[in-house]
Design a protein around this motif. Structure first.
Motif, PDB file in Angstrom:
ATOM      1  N   ARG A  18       0.830  -1.207   0.000  1.00  0.00           N
ATOM      2  CA  ARG A  18       0.000   0.000   0.000  1.00  0.00           C
ATOM      3  C   ARG A  18       0.862   1.254   0.000  1.00  0.00           C
ATOM      4  NH1 ARG A  18      -2.123  -0.521   4.724  1.00  0.00           N
ATOM      5  NH2 ARG A  18      -0.778   1.003   5.765  1.00  0.00           N
ATOM      6  N   GLU A  19       1.879   1.300   0.822  1.00  0.00           N
ATOM      7  CA  GLU A  19       2.705   2.497   0.908  1.00  0.00           C
ATOM      8  C   GLU A  19       3.519   2.714  -0.362  1.00  0.00           C
ATOM      9  OE1 GLU A  19       4.960   2.575   4.513  1.00  0.00           O
ATOM     10  OE2 GLU A  19       3.186   2.749   5.791  1.00  0.00           O
ATOM     11  N   ALA A  20       3.947   1.627  -1.007  1.00  0.00           N
ATOM     12  CA  ALA A  20       4.664   1.765  -2.280  1.00  0.00           C
ATOM     13  C   ALA A  20       3.753   2.348  -3.348  1.00  0.00           C
ATOM     14  CB  ALA A  20       5.203   0.399  -2.722  1.00  0.00           C
ATOM     15  N   ILE A  21       2.498   1.899  -3.372  1.00  0.00           N
ATOM     16  CA  ILE A  21       1.543   2.421  -4.352  1.00  0.00           C
ATOM     17  C   ILE A  21       1.177   3.863  -4.033  1.00  0.00           C
ATOM     18  CG2 ILE A  21      -0.838   2.181  -5.191  1.00  0.00           C
ATOM     19  CD1 ILE A  21      -0.460  -0.864  -4.913  1.00  0.00           C
ATOM     20  N   GLU A  22       0.990   4.157  -2.751  1.00  0.00           N
ATOM     21  CA  GLU A  22       0.640   5.527  -2.378  1.00  0.00           C
ATOM     22  C   GLU A  22       1.745   6.514  -2.733  1.00  0.00           C
ATOM     23  OE1 GLU A  22      -2.064   6.853   0.825  1.00  0.00           O
ATOM     24  OE2 GLU A  22      -1.334   5.029   1.818  1.00  0.00           O
ATOM     25  N   SER A  23       2.990   6.076  -2.666  1.00  0.00           N
ATOM     26  CA  SER A  23       4.091   6.951  -3.059  1.00  0.00           C
ATOM     27  C   SER A  23       3.968   7.337  -4.534  1.00  0.00           C
ATOM     28  CB  SER A  23       5.429   6.250  -2.808  1.00  0.00           C
ATOM     29  OG  SER A  23       6.508   7.092  -3.154  1.00  0.00           O
ATOM     30  N   LEU A  24       3.564   6.390  -5.366  1.00  0.00           N
ATOM     31  CA  LEU A  24       3.354   6.680  -6.788  1.00  0.00           C
ATOM     32  C   LEU A  24       2.104   7.550  -6.988  1.00  0.00           C
ATOM     33  CD1 LEU A  24       4.205   3.138  -8.197  1.00  0.00           C
ATOM     34  CD2 LEU A  24       5.579   5.211  -8.447  1.00  0.00           C
ATOM     35  N   LEU A  25       1.079   7.308  -6.200  1.00  0.00           N
ATOM     36  CA  LEU A  25      -0.128   8.139  -6.296  1.00  0.00           C
ATOM     37  C   LEU A  25       0.187   9.589  -5.914  1.00  0.00           C
ATOM     38  CD1 LEU A  25      -2.811   5.753  -4.734  1.00  0.00           C
ATOM     39  CD2 LEU A  25      -2.569   6.358  -7.136  1.00  0.00           C
ATOM     40  N   CYS A  26       1.031   9.767  -4.894  1.00  0.00           N
ATOM     41  CA  CYS A  26       1.423  11.125  -4.500  1.00  0.00           C
ATOM     42  C   CYS A  26       2.188  11.813  -5.619  1.00  0.00           C
ATOM     43  CB  CYS A  26       2.273  11.083  -3.232  1.00  0.00           C
ATOM     44  SG  CYS A  26       1.337  10.760  -1.723  1.00  0.00           S
ATOM     45  N   GLY A  27       2.860  11.036  -6.455  1.00  0.00           N
ATOM     46  CA  GLY A  27       3.546  11.611  -7.604  1.00  0.00           C
ATOM     47  C   GLY A  27       2.594  12.213  -8.610  1.00  0.00           C
ATOM     48  N   ILE A  28       1.363  11.712  -8.611  1.00  0.00           N
ATOM     49  CA  ILE A  28       0.322  12.299  -9.476  1.00  0.00           C
ATOM     50  C   ILE A  28      -0.235  13.560  -8.816  1.00  0.00           C
ATOM     51  CG2 ILE A  28      -1.930  11.908 -10.556  1.00  0.00           C
ATOM     52  CD1 ILE A  28      -1.240   8.872 -10.479  1.00  0.00           C
ATOM     53  N   GLY A  29      -0.582  13.429  -7.543  1.00  0.00           N
ATOM     54  CA  GLY A  29      -1.021  14.597  -6.771  1.00  0.00           C
ATOM     55  C   GLY A  29      -2.392  15.108  -7.157  1.00  0.00           C
ATOM     56  N   LYS A  30      -2.704  16.296  -6.630  1.00  0.00           N
ATOM     57  CA  LYS A  30      -4.017  16.889  -6.901  1.00  0.00           C
ATOM     58  C   LYS A  30      -3.948  18.407  -6.786  1.00  0.00           C
ATOM     59  CE  LYS A  30      -5.532  15.258  -2.299  1.00  0.00           C
ATOM     60  NZ  LYS A  30      -6.641  14.617  -1.571  1.00  0.00           N
ATOM     61  N   ASP A  31      -3.260  19.033  -7.745  1.00  0.00           N
ATOM     62  CA  ASP A  31      -3.296  20.494  -7.778  1.00  0.00           C
ATOM     63  C   ASP A  31      -4.658  20.943  -8.302  1.00  0.00           C
ATOM     64  OD1 ASP A  31      -2.975  20.963 -10.847  1.00  0.00           O
ATOM     65  OD2 ASP A  31      -1.352  19.600 -10.334  1.00  0.00           O
ATOM     66  N   ASP A  32      -4.959  22.215  -8.160  1.00  0.00           N
ATOM     67  CA  ASP A  32      -6.302  22.726  -8.435  1.00  0.00           C
ATOM     68  C   ASP A  32      -6.784  22.411  -9.846  1.00  0.00           C
ATOM     69  OD1 ASP A  32      -6.392  23.714  -5.888  1.00  0.00           O
ATOM     70  OD2 ASP A  32      -5.844  25.765  -6.442  1.00  0.00           O
ATOM     71  N   SER A  33      -5.894  22.517 -10.832  1.00  0.00           N
ATOM     72  CA  SER A  33      -6.314  22.335 -12.222  1.00  0.00           C
ATOM     73  C   SER A  33      -6.670  20.888 -12.535  1.00  0.00           C
ATOM     74  CB  SER A  33      -5.209  22.796 -13.169  1.00  0.00           C
ATOM     75  OG  SER A  33      -4.032  22.027 -12.979  1.00  0.00           O
ATOM     76  N   SER A  34      -6.101  19.939 -11.799  1.00  0.00           N
ATOM     77  CA  SER A  34      -6.265  18.529 -12.158  1.00  0.00           C
ATOM     78  C   SER A  34      -7.706  18.047 -12.002  1.00  0.00           C
ATOM     79  CB  SER A  34      -5.330  17.664 -11.321  1.00  0.00           C
ATOM     80  OG  SER A  34      -5.583  17.813  -9.941  1.00  0.00           O
ATOM     81  N   TYR A  35      -8.510  18.723 -11.188  1.00  0.00           N
ATOM     82  CA  TYR A  35      -9.898  18.307 -11.008  1.00  0.00           C
ATOM     83  C   TYR A  35     -10.755  18.553 -12.257  1.00  0.00           C
ATOM     84  CZ  TYR A  35      -8.817  17.829  -6.059  1.00  0.00           C
ATOM     85  OH  TYR A  35      -8.267  17.438  -4.865  1.00  0.00           O
ATOM     86  N   TYR A  36     -10.239  19.349 -13.181  1.00  0.00           N
ATOM     87  CA  TYR A  36     -11.006  19.653 -14.398  1.00  0.00           C
ATOM     88  C   TYR A  36     -10.705  18.670 -15.530  1.00  0.00           C
ATOM     89  CZ  TYR A  36     -12.027  24.074 -12.087  1.00  0.00           C
ATOM     90  OH  TYR A  36     -12.453  25.024 -11.195  1.00  0.00           O
ATOM     91  N   ILE A  37      -9.867  17.664 -15.276  1.00  0.00           N
ATOM     92  CA  ILE A  37      -9.482  16.741 -16.342  1.00  0.00           C
ATOM     93  C   ILE A  37     -10.688  16.053 -16.993  1.00  0.00           C
ATOM     94  CG2 ILE A  37      -8.309  14.533 -16.765  1.00  0.00           C
ATOM     95  CD1 ILE A  37      -6.030  15.530 -14.991  1.00  0.00           C
ATOM     96  N   PRO A  38     -11.692  15.557 -16.246  1.00  0.00           N
ATOM     97  CA  PRO A  38     -12.836  14.932 -16.928  1.00  0.00           C
ATOM     98  C   PRO A  38     -13.524  15.873 -17.917  1.00  0.00           C
ATOM     99  CG  PRO A  38     -12.861  14.380 -14.601  1.00  0.00           C
ATOM    100  CD  PRO A  38     -11.782  15.417 -14.776  1.00  0.00           C
ATOM    101  N   THR A  39     -13.692  17.142 -17.555  1.00  0.00           N
ATOM    102  CA  THR A  39     -14.285  18.109 -18.479  1.00  0.00           C
ATOM    103  C   THR A  39     -13.331  18.416 -19.625  1.00  0.00           C
ATOM    104  OG1 THR A  39     -15.429  19.109 -16.588  1.00  0.00           O
ATOM    105  CG2 THR A  39     -15.377  20.380 -18.622  1.00  0.00           C
ATOM    106  N   TYR A  40     -12.062  18.553 -19.299  1.00  0.00           N
ATOM    107  CA  TYR A  40     -11.019  18.842 -20.281  1.00  0.00           C
ATOM    108  C   TYR A  40     -10.963  17.767 -21.363  1.00  0.00           C
ATOM    109  CZ  TYR A  40      -6.114  19.672 -21.786  1.00  0.00           C
ATOM    110  OH  TYR A  40      -4.970  19.897 -22.488  1.00  0.00           O
ATOM    111  N   MET A  41     -11.076  16.506 -20.963  1.00  0.00           N
ATOM    112  CA  MET A  41     -10.966  15.404 -21.916  1.00  0.00           C
ATOM    113  C   MET A  41     -12.169  15.314 -22.840  1.00  0.00           C
ATOM    114  SD  MET A  41      -7.997  14.203 -21.375  1.00  0.00           S
ATOM    115  CE  MET A  41      -8.079  12.751 -22.392  1.00  0.00           C
ATOM    116  N   ASP A  42     -13.262  15.940 -22.463  1.00  0.00           N
ATOM    117  CA  ASP A  42     -14.459  15.943 -23.320  1.00  0.00           C
ATOM    118  C   ASP A  42     -14.223  16.692 -24.632  1.00  0.00           C
ATOM    119  OD1 ASP A  42     -16.314  14.349 -22.204  1.00  0.00           O
ATOM    120  OD2 ASP A  42     -17.547  15.927 -21.331  1.00  0.00           O
ATOM    121  N   ALA A  43     -13.321  17.694 -24.613  1.00  0.00           N
ATOM    122  CA  ALA A  43     -13.049  18.485 -25.825  1.00  0.00           C
ATOM    123  C   ALA A  43     -11.566  18.786 -25.916  1.00  0.00           C
ATOM    124  CB  ALA A  43     -13.870  19.775 -25.796  1.00  0.00           C
TER     125      ALA A  43
END
Length: 541
Positions: free
Chosen positions: A125-150
């Motif tokens: 779990r901790e090894a996977i979470e370290s990779l997930l933290c590499g993705i992170g969640k800055d403010d702009s990233s929450y718009y990806i589902p809308t962004y991918m639509d167009a």
């Protein structure tokens, strides 16, 4: 001229060394953070409404939790209580799951297997979470589902211009090295200045897009590493297959990730590295290349996004379970009945648990502040968490698959010109409109029709509740109207909460008991609050 070249190379080397040291320190702090947060109650944060973007772009399913119920049950706070996700994808999938309020039998089995595996294997779990933290969640990233639509609409115009500027930069650099003349050096610095100006303009004009696509490709690169983990191969067998069609996008990961890191770090060295890279315009040309690749693979990308979010949400659910005093996985039954043993509200730090079996709707009476509203909220919240995360704050929780609707925190709407009573009857009418004989409804109603006078309230409430009792519905109705317990005694079960009134205070047990309430405490509460004696005596008379 040689001195100038050496200075430039020294700056590059200095930035690289500082970046390496910062990376090592970041990895150390991240490891400690991941280890310490599991099973702990998350720290309170301001609400981020962008977590609902994935839910908003998805087609709404029958039985989804509507906005009224979500607000009535304070589910923003419940979401924050259980959210330990490391990525924006995890936040959005976790929110979508709670709003969706449904899992098929197969989905439930798969989800439970994922939660148990990650909850029981700390090292993995901790090894996977370290990779997930590499993705992170800055403010702009929450718009990806809308962004991918167009996504095809977000490419930079005039791509040939950026390529031309790159060629000019390379040519000027070679000329400077060959001739070692001041004129060549001036030409090189001039092209650097032009490229940097172009990059700064694009960076601030399209900051959201650049940051977002940085997260897009960072998610893919980290997902590629996550997919190699043995447990993930078993639990997410389709992840590698979907990633295989996105290799062209992943190739741009490092350049755009560096741009994103410099943009969000805020430290001087991160920003300096970003601008040094910006002179080459690599981020700009790579951005356009990635956009072209994504445009033909949006479904594949969103499948990866969903799986990473599901992985993150499963780990968060495992952490949530460990943070609870006790929990259970729900049992599902065919009949219209709900059984709860030691159920409690997950937002209460030191809860008083209650047990009850409901085979039909019930009226719950009791004094002010005795626990009526908290109890029916606890039942409704746990019914939603049962169906969305297969987790209940109880020792036992049996229920049919059900839609959950409420009418509780009613407020008037001056802007819409609606009084309290008008909005209340709208909320109640929507409950009636959602009744469905093929799917049980669990509804929680607090102080039914309190927005009107006593006589009409009793008559109308009795008629509405009589109507509900013949439907495929289990209603939990909290009320002060003792008349309803007599008028509906043959149709509704009666329960109550009580208290012990002393000379100077009131002690509540918060335990549910059979039968209607017999005590009242409103006047005593006025007395304890220090109201004038004349008011107290007048009220008693």
């Amino acid at each position: 001229m040689l001195t100038t070249v050496l200075v430039i190379l020294a700056v590059f080397l200095f930035v690289w060394v500082i970046g390496l040291l910062s990376y090592i320190d970041m990895k150390r702090r991240r490891k400690s953070y991941i280890h310490n947060k599991f099973g702990k109650v998350p720290k309170a944060k301001d609400w981020n409404d962008t977590v609902r973007n994935y839910y908003d772009v998805m087609e709404k399913e029958t039985g989804s939790v509507d906005d009224v119920t979500w607000n009535d049950l304070s589910l923003n706070e419940v979401f924050q209580r259980l959210n330990h996700c490391d990525t924006s994808a995890g936040d959005e999938i976790l929110y979508w799951r709670m709003r969706r309020n449904h899992m098929s039998f197969e989905e439930r089995q798969i989800f439970e297997q994922r939660v148990r595996v990650f909850g029981g294997n700390e090292k993995e779990r901790e090894a996977i979470e370290s990779l997930l933290c590499g993705i992170g969640k800055d403010d702009s990233s929450y718009y990806i589902p809308t962004y991918m639509d167009a996504v095809e609409e977000y490419g930079f115009r005039f791509p040939w211009l950026y390529r031309l500027l790159q060629v000019l930069l390379a040519a000027a650099f070679v000329l400077m090295l060959v001739t070692m003349s001041d004129m060549a050096g001036m030409v090189f610095l001039g092209v650097c200045a032009v490229n940097l100006a172009v990059y700064i303009y694009l960076k601030y004009r399209f900051e959201l897009e650049l940051s977002m696509v940085g997260t897009v490709v960072s998610l893919l690169e980290n997902a590629r590493l996550i997919a190699k983990r043995k447990e993930v191969e078993t639990l997410f067998p389709d992840l590698k297959k979907e990633l295989s069609g996105l290799k062209g996008v992943i190739r741009g990961e490092r350049i755009l990730r560096n741009q994103r890191a410099g943009a969000v770090s805020g430290d001087a060295f991160g920003m300096l590295a970003d601008y040094i890279m910006g002179v080459t315009l690599w981020q700009v040309t790579t951005y356009n290349k990635v956009i072209r690749k994504l445009a033909g693979n949006t479904d594949r990308y969103m499948a990866v996004y969903r799986m990473i979010g599901e992985l993150d949400a499963a780990i968060s659910t495992a952490s949530y379970r460990k943070s609870l005093p006790w929990y259970c996985t729900p049992e599902y039954v065919e009949e219209k009945a709900v059984f709860m043993e030691d159920v409690y509200h997950p937002l209460i730090a030191d809860p008083v648990a209650n047990s009850i079996e409901l085979k039909r709707s019930c009226l719950i009476t009791g004094s002010n502040a005795s626990g009526k509203s908290t109890f029916i909220k606890a039942v409704a919240v746990n019914a939603i968490l049962a169906q969305s995360l297969n987790t209940c704050a109880a020792r036992t929780f049996r229920m049919p698959e059900a839609e959950v609707l409420t009418s509780m925190a009613v407020k008037d709407d001056l802007m819409a010109g609606e009084s309290y009573f008008i909005r209340e009857i709208r909320y109640l009418k929507r409950i009636l409109d959602h009744l469905d004989e093929s799917r049980t409804m669990i509804c929680a109603i607090d102080e039914i029709l309190r927005g009107t006078n006593t006589g009409e309230r009793i008559r109308a409430s009795r008629a509405i509740l009589k109507y509900l009792k013949d439907k495929n519905c289990i209603a939990l109705v909290a009320t002060h109207d003792k008349e309803l317990t007599e008028l509906l005694g043959d149709d509704y079960d009666n329960y109550h909460f009580s208290e012990e009134i002393g000379d100077h205070d009131i002690a509540f047990s918060y335990k549910i008991m059979e039968g209607p309430a017999t005590s009242q405490n409103a006047i005593k509460l006025l007395e304890f609050a220090g109201f004038p004696e004349t008011i107290i005596k007048a009220a008693q008379q």
